[in-house]
Write an enzyme that holds these catalytic residues in place. Structure first.
Site, mmCIF file in Angstrom:
data_model
loop_
_atom_site.group_PDB
_atom_site.id
_atom_site.type_symbol
_atom_site.label_atom_id
_atom_site.label_comp_id
_atom_site.label_asym_id
_atom_site.label_seq_id
_atom_site.Cartn_x
_atom_site.Cartn_y
_atom_site.Cartn_z
ATOM 1 C CB THR A 185 3.270 2.984 -10.318
ATOM 2 O OG1 THR A 185 4.263 2.265 -11.050
ATOM 3 C CG2 THR A 185 1.925 2.344 -10.553
ATOM 4 C CD GLU A 329 -1.139 0.499 -9.113
ATOM 5 O OE1 GLU A 329 -1.373 1.453 -8.348
ATOM 6 O OE2 GLU A 329 -0.021 -0.046 -9.205
ATOM 7 C CE LYS A 437 6.667 -12.438 10.976
ATOM 8 N NZ LYS A 437 6.341 -13.518 10.082
ATOM 9 C CD1 TRP A 442 2.309 -9.743 11.834
ATOM 10 C CD2 TRP A 442 3.930 -8.924 10.533
ATOM 11 N NE1 TRP A 442 2.545 -10.653 10.833
ATOM 12 C CE2 TRP A 442 3.540 -10.177 10.022
ATOM 13 C CE3 TRP A 442 4.945 -8.219 9.886
ATOM 14 C CZ2 TRP A 442 4.117 -10.734 8.888
ATOM 15 C CZ3 TRP A 442 5.514 -8.782 8.755
ATOM 16 C CH2 TRP A 442 5.098 -10.021 8.269
HETATM 17 P P1 AMP Z 1 0.400 5.854 -5.451
HETATM 18 O O1 AMP Z 1 0.000 4.865 -6.475
HETATM 19 O O2 AMP Z 1 1.728 6.459 -5.697
HETATM 20 O O3 AMP Z 1 -0.653 6.871 -5.234
HETATM 21 O O4 AMP Z 1 0.562 5.055 -4.076
HETATM 22 C C1 AMP Z 1 -0.472 4.284 -3.541
HETATM 23 C C2 AMP Z 1 -0.121 3.874 -2.138
HETATM 24 O O5 AMP Z 1 -0.059 5.001 -1.282
HETATM 25 C C3 AMP Z 1 -1.131 2.965 -1.479
HETATM 26 O O6 AMP Z 1 -0.993 1.628 -1.859
HETATM 27 C C4 AMP Z 1 -0.839 3.182 -0.013
HETATM 28 O O7 AMP Z 1 0.258 2.418 0.431
HETATM 29 C C5 AMP Z 1 -0.458 4.632 0.027
HETATM 30 N N1 AMP Z 1 -1.609 5.425 0.453
HETATM 31 C C6 AMP Z 1 -2.460 6.112 -0.310
HETATM 32 N N2 AMP Z 1 -3.374 6.747 0.448
HETATM 33 C C7 AMP Z 1 -3.084 6.445 1.737
HETATM 34 C C8 AMP Z 1 -3.657 6.781 3.003
HETATM 35 N N3 AMP Z 1 -4.689 7.588 3.113
HETATM 36 N N4 AMP Z 1 -3.087 6.261 4.101
HETATM 37 C C9 AMP Z 1 -2.026 5.441 4.026
HETATM 38 N N5 AMP Z 1 -1.431 5.094 2.878
HETATM 39 C C10 AMP Z 1 -1.954 5.590 1.738
#
Ligand code: AMP
Length: 544
Positions: A185, A329, A437, A442
């Site tokens: 990650t 994940e 917040k 929110w």
């Molecule tokens: P990563 O593991 O680096 O790909 O990050 C995952 C996170 O990216 C998710 O938990 C979301 O917060 C954000 N994310 C992924 N796709 C989207 C989307 N289409 N719209 C908003 N947030 C997204």
């Protein structure tokens, strides 16, 4: 009684074997780091990846051993994907934008045995070399170059290494539950955490993720994954492309708007995939060009929220934006915004509104919402809560940890806050770390950003919480002006009026030249909070 059907393991070797055999001549266009464009095909990629698998085995690398890559999207990286995993080893794709500390951490944590890297990353590898505890073989992904041969003791060269492999040997038998690839990650807080995919999870994602209501890539498509191969396996596109015999365009390191636009036009790309910043840059380049994006039919947008204002602009070029959501994940695609039959009756405006959400779960993925006490919340499209997920390609635990990363009843907590409607259409309201917040209420930063980005004189914007005496937190906008435009703070704040409840209107706008982007092209809000979080505490800037 058991069924009486054949059982063949769901393996990555079987994917590339299929592409090599049935899509032999389908082209793979690869932009090398030198800028040169080379054309290969699935036949050659298949042969080379089998050579690599056996060459690595001859070096003494065993099944399950981790072999890391530091590379852009190109032909040798693609071959490494299939060669390493197909050969029963684990392909650990490393994000080159990690800091040197994070880089050495992930290599040591993964206990990588081999590190394959592009020549342009040699200075980076030399820097972390003394810290690497497990790597036995360093391989430059290119032909032999005498100028650098002495840079690292025993340095190997990919093209030479392939000559020691075997092109005609079959793919080894691999248990479908065994590990196939490893991706960390982005590690915005603490050390990055490894997600260890299996052959089975990858194949399930490949098969289900590409249904007609999924990514729907076909043998007729020319597919451009702008999303890097070190970010969740380029959203699974290399595997889906192999299963379906897509023509693939691998863009190399230059992902600026102009380079991507030229590549789309030159290769007649039909589908491209990437994070929203890529498409914003592409639109800017498009406006300054006479291209009509003639070949492009769809882009898949994910990784961060899709700014709704982009939808009609792309539509005017005949390009549909398909919004998808997922995480490292979740392999990553978990939801995708494909309409239901009854949505065809909606007006264009209603369709645009629906498109801004992250869509509904693919078969094999299940979603639920919880409140802060862990109580289930209704899927009514209005109630927002913590989003949890489970499914065939969702991580159970992080690499090297001895405990599962799941709730007691087996769900993965995403860290996202969302709503879900009765059809399963999910809308991400925010990351739980980013949501504001204010006076106990929110405020979604995503919603405020979408409005700022829709301002014609704003190129990009992020909204973060700033500390406030009376309300605890208030939203502030960090904005980048569009080229040759000079909007004022008052202009931008006035733009919010009537679009949102008045108490949600941000307290300040700060103009910057660029937003800080993280390793995967997403805006780093933690960085902005660090920089501007005290903005309202200065010089009596607080409003009541
Ligand atoms: P990563 O593991 O680096 O790909 O990050 C995952 C996170 O990216 C998710 O938990 C979301 O917060 C954000 N994310 C992924 N796709 C989207 C989307 N289409 N719209 C908003 N947030 C997204």
């Amino acid at each position: 009684m058991l069924g009486q059907m054949m059982e063949m393991p769901l393996t990555i070797g079987s994917l590339i074997a299929h592409a090599e055999r049935y899509h032999t001549h389908t082209e793979i266009i690869s932009v090398e780091t030198t800028g040169e464009r080379i054309t290969s095909n699935w036949g050659e990629v298949g042969r080379n990846s089998r050579k690599l698998a056996y060459a690595l085995r001859k070096l003494g690398i065993a099944g399950g051993d981790r072999c890391a890559t530091i590379a852009w999207n190109n032909r040798r990286h693609l071959e490494s994907y299939f060669g390493i995993s197909g050969g029963g080893m684990v392909c650990h794709t490393i994000n080159p934008r990690f800091s040197p500390e994070q880089l050495s951490f992930v290599v040591n944590d993964a206990e990588d045995q081999v590190l394959l890297f592009e020549q342009s990353f040699l200075p980076l590898v030399e820097k972390i070399y003394p810290l690497l505890k497990t790597v036995k073989h360093f391989v430059v992904m290119g032909p032999r170059d005498e100028n650098i041969a002495q840079a690292i003791e025993g340095l190997l060269f990919y093209d030479e290494l392939l000559t020691t492999g075997e092109a005609d040997a079959p793919w080894p038998e691999v248990d479908e539950r065994s590990a196939s690839s490893l991706c960390y990650t982005s590690g915005t807080t603490g050390n990055p955490k490894g997600v260890l995919y299996s052959h089975r999870s990858t194949l399930m994602h490949t098969l289900v993720g590409n249904q007609p209501d999924g990514l729907a890539l076909s043998a007729q498509d020319t597919v451009l994954p702008v999303v890097p191969m070190f970010h969740v396996n380029a959203w699974g596109v290399p595997y889906i492309a192999a299963a379906n015999g897509c023509k693939l365009v691998l863009p190399g390191p230059n992902l600026d708007g102009k380079s991507i636009l030229n590549l789309i036009d030159d290769t007649e790309t039909t589908i491209a995939l990437g994070v929203p910043t890529i498409w914003m840059n592409l639109l800017a380049a498009l406006e300054a060009s006479d291209s009509t994006l003639a070949s492009l039919t769809r882009t898949v947008v994910g990784g961060a929220p899709l700014p709704p204002s982009m939808i009609p602009v792309f539509a005017s070029y005949g390009v549909e934006l398909l919004h998808a959501w997922g995480m490292t994940e979740t392999s990553p695609v978990a939801t995708i915004n494909q309409f239901l039959q009854r949505h065809s009756a909606l007006s264009d405006t209603e369709k645009t509104t629906l498109r801004t959400g992250q869509g509904r779960p693919l078969f094999g993925v299940d979603l639920r919402l919880l409140d802060e006490n862990g109580e289930l919340l209704p899927h009514d499209g209005k109630t927002q809560g913590d989003l949890q997920v489970r499914g065939h390609w969702v991580a159970k635990r992080y690499f090297g940890q001895d405990k599962d990363a799941l709730t007691d009843d087996g769900w993965f907590d995403t860290g996202d806050v969302s709503t879900i409607d009765e059809d399963g259409f999910m809308i991400i309201r925010d990351r739980s770390k980013d949501i504001i917040k204010s006076g106990g209420e929110w405020i979604s930063t995503v919603e405020l950003e979408n409005i700022a980005i829709a301002h014609p004189e704003i190129a990009n914007a992020a909204v973060v919480a700033a500390r406030h005496d009376k309300w605890d937190e208030r939203p502030i906008v960090i904005a980048v002006k569009a080229p040759n435009m000079n909007p004022t703070e008052e202009d931008v704040l006035a733009f919010y009026k009537g679009k949102i409840l008045s108490w949600q209107i941000p307290d300040a706008v700060i103009f910057v030249d660029n937003l800080p982007l993280g390793a995967t092209g997403k805006v780093q809000k933690a960085e902005l909070r660090k920089q501007f979080g005290e903005h309202l505490m200065d010089k009596g800037k607080q409003n009541d």
